[in-house]
Write a protein that holds these residues in place. Structure first.
Motif, PDB file in Angstrom:
ATOM      1  N   ARG A   1      40.408 -34.905 -95.197  1.00 26.80           N
ATOM      2  CA  ARG A   1      39.064 -35.394 -94.846  1.00 26.80           C
ATOM      3  C   ARG A   1      38.758 -35.107 -93.377  1.00 26.80           C
ATOM      4  NH1 ARG A   1      40.853 -39.795 -98.186  1.00 26.80           N
ATOM      5  NH2 ARG A   1      39.682 -39.856-100.139  1.00 26.80           N
TER       6      ARG A   1
ATOM      7  N   GLN B   1      35.550 -32.538 -92.668  1.00 23.58           N
ATOM      8  CA  GLN B   1      34.321 -33.117 -92.119  1.00 23.58           C
ATOM      9  C   GLN B   1      33.902 -32.484 -90.806  1.00 23.58           C
ATOM     10  OE1 GLN B   1      35.175 -37.261 -91.288  1.00 23.58           O
ATOM     11  NE2 GLN B   1      36.217 -36.771 -89.381  1.00 23.58           N
TER      12      GLN B   1
ATOM     13  N   GLY C   1      29.213 -34.146 -92.036  1.00 20.84           N
ATOM     14  CA  GLY C   1      30.414 -34.530 -91.312  1.00 20.84           C
ATOM     15  C   GLY C   1      30.146 -34.949 -89.890  1.00 20.84           C
TER      16      GLY C   1
END
Length: 794
Positions: A123, A127, A133
């Motif tokens: 993640r 992002q 993001g």
């Protein structure tokens, strides 16, 4: 608490050096991974093109140096028990700061879905610079940040603002060598002449010379070291150099440099706080020279990469399409030996985290970077205490900002012990009639003083330096770390900080969408010495356009006020000093101004933002007017009231409504600004079909822009500043820009249906007076007696 020498650690042994290097390698791996990867975060399988992001965005070049600084700040914070904040100046160092906050756990604490394991690493990587993001630079979303990474030139002034009145805080400030070429940064070096070692914290500048900007070498990296040292010593600093490209050697020298700098800071603070030493100290600065893109690819496509400008952004730009680039990327990432840094679940190994401090001492978790958590309410007794008496409108005159000065004096006095309010401005506190504050606090000053000097005080909280950039930077840093303040400036020259306030507005708008960011005190401007009373300084000092700039920005953040007299100024000032998460602009005069409203009416009028002054017109609000005279600003208000008085005398049968606007955003539709009026409200105030003659403080087209969707816009005629100025008399300024009372009466005659023929003699008389004015000032050098001695007769 101050840095204490007995807490100083010894030089790192081999085990600690290995731990520091492991932390640094882990941060470098995570920084590179954010730029490139969206899968296979631990390289548990051979790297394939589908593991790589389709669009490669980010800046690698500065990241290894920032990672080095973060690692070594961790070491001294933990070893010495410091409370610290770091301002990350280099433009796009986001990957480094995000990597380190993830390593220390503050990122997962802020964003629980980005866990400190392999799933969270994916993640974190995906992002970065990805739709939905986080930005590529240090931003409000970044834990531990108070400085927008793309805001080149302001890091050092922000750092000092954070340190003022924070005696237990160390503020490290990493200055990129491209940023160091800017004018605001050059001026900010002088901030050490204002830093009080007794009541303020310490700022440790770290000048990071990696040699290049986007495509060019940097000035400070290419001058001889002796010349750079002379420059820094001339600024009042004692340079400590760290140079190299061999990691183990650099770690050793960097640790020694940090210890030396902090020992010197401890000695300075102990001498000032315990031994009573005075005089301006020479503060340390670290000069860090490491290669741009350090530890990245040394060569790409036959061209040198590491240590050159080519490493600035993405060293390997064609990874998805070029097998050789993909091979180099995998080789680069594996060079950090991720299997040594993270376990099979992606959790950082203990050796990597050995240097990381705990709890709120982590740089990403310090409450000083989330200043709303520390902000206290200002002790404001309310504007009534300072109100001027108004038995009837226009019967007395006061200088509004001088009246405000008494209120600010009490705010200064009430915060003397807690030290969380400062007044900043470029050499203009007394000029702007705010000198009453000197009774509660002098002007901060650590340099030499002479017998003729007044109000200089090494412990003062009034800040004056003839650099609007530095004033703005100081105040932003002060506010973002939990305190309050006011920026007083000549109206024409506040434009110098246009780009800075842009970024602060963007910062506030973003933080409003982050539930973990607590609201901070608003950035408050008092703009005075304004366009209509800069007749003595002339054209160069005449520019009311800052409000146009502000009103282009995020409507949920910006507010602009034009109080027409002393009591309305007090009411507005009380309101903005209590507010949070806004940029408030107050435009008010410092010259004698008629008092129009008693305090209670002033408060109601300011809360309303715009309203009818029934006592000023010739018709009450129950009757439909023939014409509306509107005004915003102190001088336009006076001219409108003088015009209303002339109309009462010459055209007594005319129904005139006078509307005064304090909050200029009230003219906007409610769907465009939170303070905007509904169409129903607007039409009730200005009518949908009657002529509106609007005298405005600034550029007239702003009013048209704000009201262009209104039903009655075709009937709106605005007078304001038309970029016509010179050194002349006060009234001649309004005549030249056609905002004067006689011109306004002529506008009424021209625009009220049927009045043109019937009142032709009145119009001619007004034109004759304007011509007489023109001749009079050229003969006598002062305004017509009937203007200079004018009073409101009610």
């Amino acid at each position: 608490m101050s840095v204490d020498t007995h807490q100083a650690p010894g030089p790192p042994d081999q085990e600690e050096l290995r731990s520091l290097d492991a932390h640094w390698r882990a941060a470098n791996y995570l920084a590179a991974g954010q730029i490139y990867l969206m899968a296979n975060p631990l390289l548990t399988e051979p790297l394939r093109s589908e593991h790589v992001k389709p669009r490669l965005l980010g800046h690698w070049g500065t990241s290894p140096g920032l990672n080095l600084v973060y690692t070594h700040l961790n070491r001294v914070i933990k070893a010495r028990g410091l409370d610290a904040l770091c301002v990350w100046g280099p433009g796009h160092g986001g990957p480094a700061v995000l990597a380190n906050s993830w390593l220390e756990g503050s990122y997962s604490g802020t964003y629980p879905d980005v866990t400190r394991d392999a799933a969270g690493m994916v993640r974190l990587f995906k992002q970065f610079s990805f739709p939905g993001g986080v930005p590529s630079h240090v931003a409000p979303e970044t834990p531990g940040s108070v400085h927008e990474g793309g805001e080149l030139g302001y890091s050092l002034s922000h750092a000092y603002g954070a340190a003022f009145d924070n005696p237990g805080l160390l503020v490290a400030c990493v200055i990129g060598d491209g940023e160091a070429e800017t004018g605001p940064l050059a001026a900010a070096w002088h901030s050490n002449k204002f830093l009080d070692p007794v009541h303020d914290g310490a700022v440790l500048p770290i000048l990071h010379l990696n040699g290049y900007k986007i495509a060019n070498p940097t000035v400070l990296s290419r001058i001889p070291e002796s010349e750079l040292d002379d420059l820094l010593r001339g600024y009042g600093h004692d340079p400590i150099h760290v140079t190299g490209d061999r990691p183990e050697a650099v770690h050793r020298v960097m640790a020694q440099a940090m210890d030396t700098a902090l020992d010197r800071i401890a000695a300075i603070q102990r001498g000032a706080r315990e031994d009573g030493e005075d005089g301006r100290p020479r503060w340390p600065v670290i000069v860090l020279r490491t290669p741009k893109g350090w530890t990245g690819p040394k060569e790409v496509d036959g061209l040198p990469m590491e240590g050159t400008w080519r490493a600035h952004q993405v060293p390997l730009a064609a990874v998805r399409d070029n097998p050789e680039h993909l091979r180099q990327l995998e080789q680069w990432l594996r060079s950090y030996r991720p299997e040594e840094l993270f376990d099979e679940h992606g959790v950082p190994r203990p050796e990597v985290l050995a240097c990381v401090p705990e709890g709120s001492r982590r740089l990403g978790a310090t409450p000083h970077a989330n200043g709303g958590l520390l902000t206290r309410e200002l002790p404001l007794p309310g504007p009534e205490k300072y109100a001027v008496g108004v038995d009837k409108p226009g019967a007395s005159l006061h200088e509004p900002t001088r009246v405000l000065g008494a209120m600010l004096q009490d705010v200064m006095a009430a915060t003397a012990e807690r030290r969380d309010f400062r007044l900043v401005g470029p050499d203009e506190t007394a000029s702007n009639r705010l000198q009453a504050v000197y009774a509660a606090s002098g002007k901060a000053w650590q340099a030499d003083t002479l017998d003729v000097d007044e109000h200089l005080d090494p412990h003062g909280r009034v800040m004056e330096i003839l650099s609007e950039h530095t004033c703005q930077g100081w105040l932003e840093g002060y506010l973002l770390t939990g305190r309050h303040g006011l920026f007083s400036c000549y109206e024409a020259f506040v434009h110098i900080v246009d780009s800075m306030v842009n970024q602060h507005i963007k910062w506030l708008r973003t933080t409003r969408r982050l539930d973990w960011r607590a609201p901070v005190a608003s950035l408050n401007y008092l703009l005075t010495s304004h366009v209509w009373r800069q007749d003595h300084n002339g054209f160069s000092h005449q520019d009311p356009g800052f409000v146009d700039h502000i009103l282009n920005k995020s409507p949920e953040v910006v507010r602009v006020y034009f109080p027409p007299d002393a009591n309305t100024l007090l009411s507005v000032a009380d309101h903005v000093l209590r507010s949070r998460d806004y940029v408030n602009v107050i435009v008010a005069g410092k010259q004698p101004c008629f008092d129009w409203l008693p305090m209670q009416e002033a408060r109601v009028h300011c809360a309303r933002g715009a309203g009818i002054w029934e006592w000023a017109g010739t018709v009450d609000s129950s009757r439909e007017p023939d014409v509306v005279l509107a005004c915003a600003g102190d001088v336009p208000t006076q001219e409108v009231l003088a015009a209303a008085q002339l109309l009462r005398r010459h055209l007594p049968e005319l129904a005139v409504r006078v509307v005064n606007v304090v909050d200029i955003a009230r003219l906007m539709p409610g769907e465009q600004h939170p303070h905007g009026m509904s169409d129903f409200e607007y039409d009730g105030l200005f009518t949908p079909d009657k002529p509106v003659i609007f005298a405005y403080h600034g550029y007239p087209w702003l009013i048209h822009r704000l009201a262009y969707r209104r039903t009655g816009h075709r009937n709106l005629h605005v007078r304001g500043y038309k970029e016509i100025g010179t050194t002349t008399t006060p009234f001649d300024m309004v005549v030249r820009n056609e905002v004067d009372r006689f011109r306004l009466v002529m506008d009424v005659v021209d625009r009220v249906p049927g009045l043109g023929v019937r009142a032709a003699a009145v119009r001619q008389h007004m034109e004759d007076v304007r011509q007489r004015h023109h001749l009079w000032i050229r003969e006598h050098g002062v305004d017509l007696p009937e203007v200079a001695d004018w009073t409101w007769d009610g």
